[in-house]
Motif scaffolding. Structure first.
Motif, PDB file in Angstrom:
ATOM      1  N   UNK A 286       0.855  -1.185   0.000  1.00 14.71           N
ATOM      2  CA  UNK A 286       0.000   0.000   0.000  1.00 14.71           C
ATOM      3  C   UNK A 286       0.899   1.246   0.000  1.00 14.71           C
ATOM      4  N   UNK A 287       0.447   2.299  -0.639  1.00 16.00           N
ATOM      5  CA  UNK A 287       1.184   3.569  -0.649  1.00 16.00           C
ATOM      6  C   UNK A 287       0.296   4.651  -0.049  1.00 16.00           C
ATOM      7  N   UNK A 288       0.829   5.346   0.956  1.00 18.74           N
ATOM      8  CA  UNK A 288       0.118   6.443   1.603  1.00 18.74           C
ATOM      9  C   UNK A 288       0.901   7.729   1.342  1.00 18.74           C
ATOM     10  N   UNK A 289       0.199   8.743   0.850  1.00 23.31           N
ATOM     11  CA  UNK A 289       0.859  10.008   0.533  1.00 23.31           C
ATOM     12  C   UNK A 289       0.179  11.162   1.255  1.00 23.31           C
ATOM     13  N   UNK A 290       0.983  11.973   1.957  1.00 25.92           N
ATOM     14  CA  UNK A 290       0.513  13.215   2.560  1.00 25.92           C
ATOM     15  C   UNK A 290       0.965  14.355   1.652  1.00 25.92           C
ATOM     16  N   UNK A 291       0.070  15.281   1.349  1.00 23.46           N
ATOM     17  CA  UNK A 291       0.408  16.383   0.456  1.00 23.46           C
ATOM     18  C   UNK A 291      -0.145  17.699   0.999  1.00 23.46           C
ATOM     19  N   UNK A 292       0.658  18.749   0.844  1.00 31.83           N
ATOM     20  CA  UNK A 292       0.260  20.084   1.298  1.00 31.83           C
ATOM     21  C   UNK A 292       1.212  21.095   0.679  1.00 31.83           C
ATOM     22  N   UNK A 293       0.809  22.348   0.647  1.00 33.51           N
ATOM     23  CA  UNK A 293       1.731  23.384   0.169  1.00 33.51           C
ATOM     24  C   UNK A 293       2.894  23.558   1.139  1.00 33.51           C
ATOM     25  N   UNK A 294       2.679  23.252   2.402  1.00 29.10           N
ATOM     26  CA  UNK A 294       3.746  23.268   3.408  1.00 29.10           C
ATOM     27  C   UNK A 294       3.439  22.151   4.403  1.00 29.10           C
ATOM     28  N   UNK A 295       3.900  20.962   4.089  1.00 33.43           N
ATOM     29  CA  UNK A 295       3.515  19.766   4.844  1.00 33.43           C
ATOM     30  C   UNK A 295       3.936  19.838   6.307  1.00 33.43           C
ATOM     31  N   UNK A 296       5.174  20.246   6.579  1.00 39.38           N
ATOM     32  CA  UNK A 296       5.651  20.270   7.963  1.00 39.38           C
ATOM     33  C   UNK A 296       4.854  21.266   8.803  1.00 39.38           C
ATOM     34  N   UNK A 297       4.523  22.414   8.210  1.00 44.26           N
ATOM     35  CA  UNK A 297       3.719  23.403   8.926  1.00 44.26           C
ATOM     36  C   UNK A 297       2.332  22.847   9.224  1.00 44.26           C
ATOM     37  N   UNK A 298       1.755  22.132   8.259  1.00 43.46           N
ATOM     38  CA  UNK A 298       0.428  21.544   8.452  1.00 43.46           C
ATOM     39  C   UNK A 298       0.441  20.495   9.556  1.00 43.46           C
ATOM     40  N   UNK A 299       1.454  19.636   9.546  1.00 44.91           N
ATOM     41  CA  UNK A 299       1.549  18.589  10.567  1.00 44.91           C
ATOM     42  C   UNK A 299       1.774  19.186  11.949  1.00 44.91           C
ATOM     43  N   UNK A 300       2.610  20.220  12.004  1.00 46.93           N
ATOM     44  CA  UNK A 300       2.855  20.871  13.302  1.00 46.93           C
ATOM     45  C   UNK A 300       1.580  21.499  13.841  1.00 46.93           C
ATOM     46  N   UNK A 301       0.814  22.125  12.951  1.00 49.40           N
ATOM     47  CA  UNK A 301      -0.445  22.752  13.376  1.00 49.40           C
ATOM     48  C   UNK A 301      -1.437  21.706  13.881  1.00 49.40           C
ATOM     49  N   UNK A 302      -1.519  20.566  13.190  1.00 51.33           N
ATOM     50  CA  UNK A 302      -2.433  19.505  13.609  1.00 51.33           C
ATOM     51  C   UNK A 302      -2.102  19.004  15.008  1.00 51.33           C
ATOM     52  N   UNK A 303      -0.796  18.823  15.261  1.00 53.34           N
ATOM     53  CA  UNK A 303      -0.379  18.332  16.574  1.00 53.34           C
ATOM     54  C   UNK A 303      -0.563  19.403  17.644  1.00 53.34           C
ATOM     55  N   UNK A 304      -0.232  20.639  17.306  1.00 48.76           N
ATOM     56  CA  UNK A 304      -0.309  21.726  18.277  1.00 48.76           C
ATOM     57  C   UNK A 304      -1.745  22.075  18.643  1.00 48.76           C
ATOM     58  N   UNK A 305      -2.664  21.970  17.678  1.00 45.90           N
ATOM     59  CA  UNK A 305      -4.058  22.345  17.920  1.00 45.90           C
ATOM     60  C   UNK A 305      -4.888  21.215  18.503  1.00 45.90           C
ATOM     61  N   UNK A 306      -4.315  20.005  18.537  1.00 46.98           N
ATOM     62  CA  UNK A 306      -5.047  18.878  19.084  1.00 46.98           C
ATOM     63  C   UNK A 306      -5.796  18.066  18.054  1.00 46.98           C
ATOM     64  N   UNK A 307      -5.706  18.447  16.783  1.00 48.43           N
ATOM     65  CA  UNK A 307      -6.352  17.664  15.727  1.00 48.43           C
ATOM     66  C   UNK A 307      -5.703  16.285  15.641  1.00 48.43           C
ATOM     67  N   UNK A 308      -4.381  16.246  15.784  1.00 49.28           N
ATOM     68  CA  UNK A 308      -3.641  14.981  15.825  1.00 49.28           C
ATOM     69  C   UNK A 308      -3.138  14.762  17.245  1.00 49.28           C
ATOM     70  N   UNK A 309      -3.019  13.515  17.623  1.00 44.16           N
ATOM     71  CA  UNK A 309      -2.603  13.198  18.990  1.00 44.16           C
ATOM     72  C   UNK A 309      -1.115  13.450  19.185  1.00 44.16           C
TER      73      UNK A 309
END
Length: 345
Positions: A286-309
């Motif tokens: 299986x191949x899983x791809x994360x995509x964003x204009x700024x992926x690291x910023x998006x992931x940091x925001x998800x973790x910081x805001x509580x969207x991601x654990x």
């Protein structure tokens, strides 16, 4: 004018935005004062192209002059195309002493021995990086300047960044790089992106990192109207911990602008309720791809805001930690990077 030269100049002028064409030509310095004054940069690109073609014929410019202009444009606008990162490994004892002129001579010499018809141009950037432009030919054809390969290498570092390289050209470039830099091999760094500055900063850790601390700084209280101070304090501490862990995982401040991360799974399917899949000898792919204009910023925001654990899963924090955005996950863990080439003894 030679048809190939005309085509090369036409394609290059089309690539350069009208608003930066004058600045690029000024840096190039090949136009006379009178020719500069005759250029009306408010005219359509088609008219400017015809004007420059006439000046090219008048000045008797060659491929050498046009490729100089191309290198100036590419170096000023590096975030184009798809860049791939590679890492030189197993340095010889004197690899750190290789200087620019020595590298130039060795690289051109070795590549010319491997490829009969090849054109190599090098230029040192203001950030000390060596930019290399290669137009490839073969035993029967002249170098194709319409499809060049660009390489960026900072001496005294093991990192090389390449764009527009075919599988046929890869071992030839690898051999020349290994011999010119005095390393034993080169491997894929499993990192790519359309922004050269982003993958370079990520691989060379040129961004603000945050290291784990036992005492996270609490967030400044924004809502002073909350009556229950205990709840307010608890929420602030929780938010501060999330923010701290997010920054530890991905960094603080401006982050390298990666556009994607790919995870290729090759693992045994494990589900007792599905014997058909579980008993298969072949691994589940299986191949899983994360995509964003700024992926690291998006992931940091998800973790910081509580969207991601939090704490952040190592699968995601490994992007900045290992300087990669391509991972192969097997039952034995992430697969090792394959080496591109090793010189023949």
């Amino acid at each position: 004018m030679d048809a190939s030269l005309k085509s090369l100049l036409q394609r290059l002028i089309r690539r350069i935005p009208s608003q930066t064409l004058k600045i690029t030509l000024d840096k190039w310095g090949r136009l006379t004062t009178a020719q500069q004054q005759s250029m009306d940069f408010t005219q359509p690109k088609r008219v400017l192209t015809e004007k420059l073609l006439g000046i090219c014929e008048e000045n008797e410019w060659t491929v050498k002059h046009i490729t100089e202009l191309e290198m100036i444009f590419i170096m000023d606008n590096p975030n184009q195309g798809m860049w791939n990162a590679f890492q030189l490994v197993d340095p010889e004892y004197d690899s750190q002493s290789v200087e620019l002129m020595q590298f130039k001579e060795q690289f051109k010499c070795h590549l010319s021995e491997l490829v009969k018809h090849v054109s190599v141009k090098m230029k040192k950037h203001t950030d000390e990086a060596v930019w290399i432009r290669i137009a490839w030919g073969d035993g029967f054809s002249r170098p194709n300047h319409l499809k060049p390969t660009y390489i960026v290498h900072q001496l005294q570092t093991p990192y090389v960044f390449v764009t527009s390289l075919t599988s046929k050209q890869k071992p030839l470039l690898s051999q020349a790089l290994i011999l010119a830099t005095r390393y034993q091999a080169i491997k894929d760094a499993n990192l790519n992106g359309r922004k050269l500055t982003a993958i370079r900063d990520l691989l060379m850790r040129q961004y603000q990192q945050v290291f784990p601390t036992k005492y996270a700084s609490p967030l400044t209280e924004k809502n002073q109207t909350v009556s229950n101070t205990c709840i307010e304090r608890e929420q602030a501490e929780t938010a501060a911990n999330r923010h701290q862990m997010a920054c530890e995982a991905f960094g603080d401040g401006m982050l390298p602008q990666l556009q994607s991360a790919v995870y290729k799974l090759e693992t045994k399917f494990k589900d007792h309720a599905n014997k058909t899949m579980t008993e298969r000898e072949e691994p589940f792919r299986c191949v899983v791809k994360f995509a964003s204009t700024n992926l690291l910023e998006s992931l940091r925001h998800c973790a910081s805001s509580g969207i991601a654990s939090t704490p952040v899963t190592p699968l995601l924090s490994s992007i900045p930690l290992k300087g990669k955005n391509y991972f192969v996950i097997t039952d034995n863990g992430p697969g090792p990077s394959s080496r591109m080439h090793q010189p023949q003894s």
